[in-house]
Motif scaffolding. Structure first.
Motif, PDB file in Angstrom:
ATOM      1  N   MET A 150       0.809  -1.208   0.000  1.00  0.00           N
ATOM      2  CA  MET A 150       0.000   0.000   0.000  1.00  0.00           C
ATOM      3  C   MET A 150       0.849   1.266   0.000  1.00  0.00           C
ATOM      4  O   MET A 150       0.507   2.242  -0.663  1.00  0.00           O
ATOM      5  CB  MET A 150      -0.934   0.000   1.213  1.00  0.00           C
ATOM      6  N   GLN A 151       1.952   1.262   0.762  1.00  0.00           N
ATOM      7  CA  GLN A 151       2.820   2.437   0.833  1.00  0.00           C
ATOM      8  C   GLN A 151       4.247   1.960   1.098  1.00  0.00           C
ATOM      9  O   GLN A 151       4.631   1.734   2.248  1.00  0.00           O
ATOM     10  CB  GLN A 151       2.356   3.389   1.932  1.00  0.00           C
ATOM     11  N   PRO A 152       5.045   1.813   0.031  1.00  0.00           N
ATOM     12  CA  PRO A 152       6.423   1.318   0.209  1.00  0.00           C
ATOM     13  C   PRO A 152       7.266   2.203   1.119  1.00  0.00           C
ATOM     14  O   PRO A 152       8.229   1.724   1.720  1.00  0.00           O
ATOM     15  CB  PRO A 152       6.974   1.308  -1.224  1.00  0.00           C
ATOM     16  N   GLY A 153       6.906   3.483   1.233  1.00  0.00           N
ATOM     17  CA  GLY A 153       7.698   4.379   2.054  1.00  0.00           C
ATOM     18  C   GLY A 153       7.421   4.281   3.540  1.00  0.00           C
ATOM     19  O   GLY A 153       8.163   4.842   4.351  1.00  0.00           O
ATOM     20  N   PHE A 154       6.355   3.565   3.918  1.00  0.00           N
ATOM     21  CA  PHE A 154       5.998   3.467   5.336  1.00  0.00           C
ATOM     22  C   PHE A 154       6.834   2.389   6.018  1.00  0.00           C
ATOM     23  O   PHE A 154       6.831   1.229   5.611  1.00  0.00           O
ATOM     24  CB  PHE A 154       4.516   3.152   5.494  1.00  0.00           C
ATOM     25  N   LYS A 155       7.545   2.774   7.058  1.00  0.00           N
ATOM     26  CA  LYS A 155       8.348   1.841   7.836  1.00  0.00           C
ATOM     27  C   LYS A 155       7.520   1.373   9.030  1.00  0.00           C
ATOM     28  O   LYS A 155       7.255   2.142   9.954  1.00  0.00           O
ATOM     29  CB  LYS A 155       9.638   2.509   8.311  1.00  0.00           C
ATOM     30  N   VAL A 156       7.100   0.120   9.000  1.00  0.00           N
ATOM     31  CA  VAL A 156       6.258  -0.416  10.067  1.00  0.00           C
ATOM     32  C   VAL A 156       7.070  -0.464  11.363  1.00  0.00           C
ATOM     33  O   VAL A 156       8.136  -1.078  11.407  1.00  0.00           O
ATOM     34  CB  VAL A 156       5.746  -1.821   9.712  1.00  0.00           C
ATOM     35  N   PRO A 157       6.594   0.190  12.423  1.00  0.00           N
ATOM     36  CA  PRO A 157       7.350   0.195  13.685  1.00  0.00           C
ATOM     37  C   PRO A 157       7.291  -1.164  14.370  1.00  0.00           C
ATOM     38  O   PRO A 157       6.418  -1.987  14.087  1.00  0.00           O
ATOM     39  CB  PRO A 157       6.640   1.270  14.511  1.00  0.00           C
ATOM     40  N   CYS A 158       8.215  -1.386  15.284  1.00  0.00           N
ATOM     41  CA  CYS A 158       8.224  -2.626  16.046  1.00  0.00           C
ATOM     42  C   CYS A 158       7.166  -2.559  17.151  1.00  0.00           C
ATOM     43  O   CYS A 158       6.506  -1.541  17.339  1.00  0.00           O
ATOM     44  CB  CYS A 158       9.606  -2.886  16.640  1.00  0.00           C
ATOM     45  N   ARG A 159       7.039  -3.649  17.892  1.00  0.00           N
ATOM     46  CA  ARG A 159       6.017  -3.725  18.931  1.00  0.00           C
ATOM     47  C   ARG A 159       6.250  -2.705  20.037  1.00  0.00           C
ATOM     48  O   ARG A 159       5.303  -2.062  20.505  1.00  0.00           O
ATOM     49  CB  ARG A 159       5.984  -5.147  19.502  1.00  0.00           C
ATOM     50  N   ASN A 160       7.487  -2.528  20.467  1.00  0.00           N
ATOM     51  CA  ASN A 160       7.771  -1.582  21.548  1.00  0.00           C
ATOM     52  C   ASN A 160       7.504  -0.143  21.119  1.00  0.00           C
ATOM     53  O   ASN A 160       6.982   0.664  21.898  1.00  0.00           O
ATOM     54  CB  ASN A 160       9.223  -1.732  22.006  1.00  0.00           C
ATOM     55  N   THR A 161       7.856   0.185  19.891  1.00  0.00           N
ATOM     56  CA  THR A 161       7.593   1.537  19.392  1.00  0.00           C
ATOM     57  C   THR A 161       6.098   1.791  19.279  1.00  0.00           C
ATOM     58  O   THR A 161       5.608   2.880  19.606  1.00  0.00           O
ATOM     59  CB  THR A 161       8.262   1.733  18.027  1.00  0.00           C
ATOM     60  N   THR A 162       5.360   0.784  18.838  1.00  0.00           N
ATOM     61  CA  THR A 162       3.907   0.924  18.738  1.00  0.00           C
ATOM     62  C   THR A 162       3.290   1.121  20.115  1.00  0.00           C
ATOM     63  O   THR A 162       2.353   1.914  20.282  1.00  0.00           O
ATOM     64  CB  THR A 162       3.304  -0.319  18.065  1.00  0.00           C
ATOM     65  N   ARG A 163       3.809   0.419  21.099  1.00  0.00           N
ATOM     66  CA  ARG A 163       3.309   0.591  22.467  1.00  0.00           C
ATOM     67  C   ARG A 163       3.548   2.023  22.951  1.00  0.00           C
ATOM     68  O   ARG A 163       2.680   2.632  23.584  1.00  0.00           O
ATOM     69  CB  ARG A 163       3.986  -0.404  23.408  1.00  0.00           C
ATOM     70  N   LYS A 164       4.717   2.576  22.643  1.00  0.00           N
ATOM     71  CA  LYS A 164       5.004   3.960  23.024  1.00  0.00           C
ATOM     72  C   LYS A 164       4.048   4.929  22.322  1.00  0.00           C
ATOM     73  O   LYS A 164       3.589   5.908  22.920  1.00  0.00           O
ATOM     74  CB  LYS A 164       6.450   4.305  22.682  1.00  0.00           C
ATOM     75  N   ASP A 165       3.745   4.652  21.059  1.00  0.00           N
ATOM     76  CA  ASP A 165       2.805   5.508  20.328  1.00  0.00           C
ATOM     77  C   ASP A 165       1.418   5.463  20.955  1.00  0.00           C
ATOM     78  O   ASP A 165       0.719   6.484  21.029  1.00  0.00           O
ATOM     79  CB  ASP A 165       2.725   5.067  18.863  1.00  0.00           C
ATOM     80  N   ILE A 166       1.012   4.281  21.417  1.00  0.00           N
ATOM     81  CA  ILE A 166      -0.300   4.141  22.049  1.00  0.00           C
ATOM     82  C   ILE A 166      -0.341   4.899  23.371  1.00  0.00           C
ATOM     83  O   ILE A 166      -1.324   5.594  23.680  1.00  0.00           O
ATOM     84  CB  ILE A 166      -0.632   2.652  22.258  1.00  0.00           C
ATOM     85  N   MET A 167       0.720   4.798  24.159  1.00  0.00           N
ATOM     86  CA  MET A 167       0.761   5.511  25.432  1.00  0.00           C
ATOM     87  C   MET A 167       0.820   7.024  25.215  1.00  0.00           C
ATOM     88  O   MET A 167       0.251   7.793  26.000  1.00  0.00           O
ATOM     89  CB  MET A 167       1.958   5.041  26.256  1.00  0.00           C
ATOM     90  N   THR A 168       1.496   7.442  24.152  1.00  0.00           N
ATOM     91  CA  THR A 168       1.507   8.869  23.818  1.00  0.00           C
ATOM     92  C   THR A 168       0.104   9.348  23.474  1.00  0.00           C
ATOM     93  O   THR A 168      -0.330  10.432  23.897  1.00  0.00           O
ATOM     94  CB  THR A 168       2.459   9.133  22.640  1.00  0.00           C
TER      95      THR A 168
END
Length: 249
Positions: free
Chosen positions: A132-150
């Motif tokens: 869908m978007q080759p430029g999007f870098k899928v974050p890891c699980r820990n980074t995603t958790r930080k994004d959710i807490m933010t």
């Protein structure tokens, strides 16, 4: 003759044919495109055009080619037809991509649908994002958790501002329940109030784990911490508890 005025692009609805009228006024289920009466160059969409992008474009015949015309700027974009399944590929103009926006929407998706955090590490999900978007870098699980807490911190700040602006009293309700798989107890604390626009609001303030045993002192301590955490100790009008047997003590 009555049949002379029948538009060949119109699909019959109901009756003996058994067809139903299409819900999309610009969509037909004919394989071969036909032209509209208002603008002969506009070609209606077929049942193959299911992409959300076609809500913002219309098919237009330009010479011997079929182009996609933007509904807003009227720019024309090329389309390519797949010789295998006859589907069309829409070629769009360059646009600005933001990695932060993608991570924000990814965190929101996980929150809304309660997806597990490790889904961002699944091969199929990463392959889909790459397509869908080759430029999007899928974050890891820990980074995603930080994004959710933010995101939680931002939403909590918005909720705090709403409570501070509310001039009236706030009623609280609590609900205790035990998860079937973890065998752990949780308490949900919900605030009920009327905002300054005289609209009734119900917002969950906390959803917290309560250690066993669930005695009256333990439950009271958990509720008090929630009240102090939101600075509501001087603004409570009432507290309504559920039918937990401990609440009768």
């Amino acid at each position: 003759m009555g049949d002379e005025n029948v538009n060949s692009c119109t699909r019959p609805s109901g009756g003996e044919s058994g067809f139903e009228a299409s819900s999309h006024p610009n969509t037909i289920d004919l394989e071969s495109p036909c032209e509209t009466e208002s603008d002969p160059s506009i070609i209606p969409l077929t049942s193959r055009h299911t992409s959300e992008a076609w809500k913002h474009y219309k098919r237009k015949r330009v010479g011997d080619d079929i182009k996609a015309e933007c509904n807003y700027c009227q720019k024309l974009f090329g389309t390519q037809v797949n010789p295998v399944d006859k589907s069309e590929t829409l070629t769009l103009a360059p646009y600005e991509f933001h990695q932060d926006h993608g991570r924000h929407d990814l965190a929101e998706m996980i929150i809304l649908h309660e997806y597990p955090l490790n889904m961002v590490e699944h091969y199929g999900f990463r392959k889909f994002c790459k397509t869908m978007q080759p430029g999007f870098k899928v974050p890891c699980r820990n980074t995603t958790r930080k994004d959710i807490m933010t995101r939680y911190g931002v939403e909590k700040g918005n909720m705090s501002s709403l409570l501070e602006k509310t001039k009236g009293k706030i009623a609280l309700t609590t609900d205790m329940w035990t998860s079937s798989n973890q065998k752990k107890g949780y308490m949900a604390v919900t605030a009920h109030f009327i905002d300054n626009s005289w609209k009734f609001q119900s917002r969950i303030l906390r959803f917290l784990y309560v250690e066993a045993p669930h005695t009256k002192d333990v439950l009271a301590d958990a509720l008090c911490k929630s009240i102090y955490d939101w600075n509501l100790d001087c603004r409570i009008s009432s507290v309504t508890l559920d039918n937990c047997t401990t609440n009768d003590a």
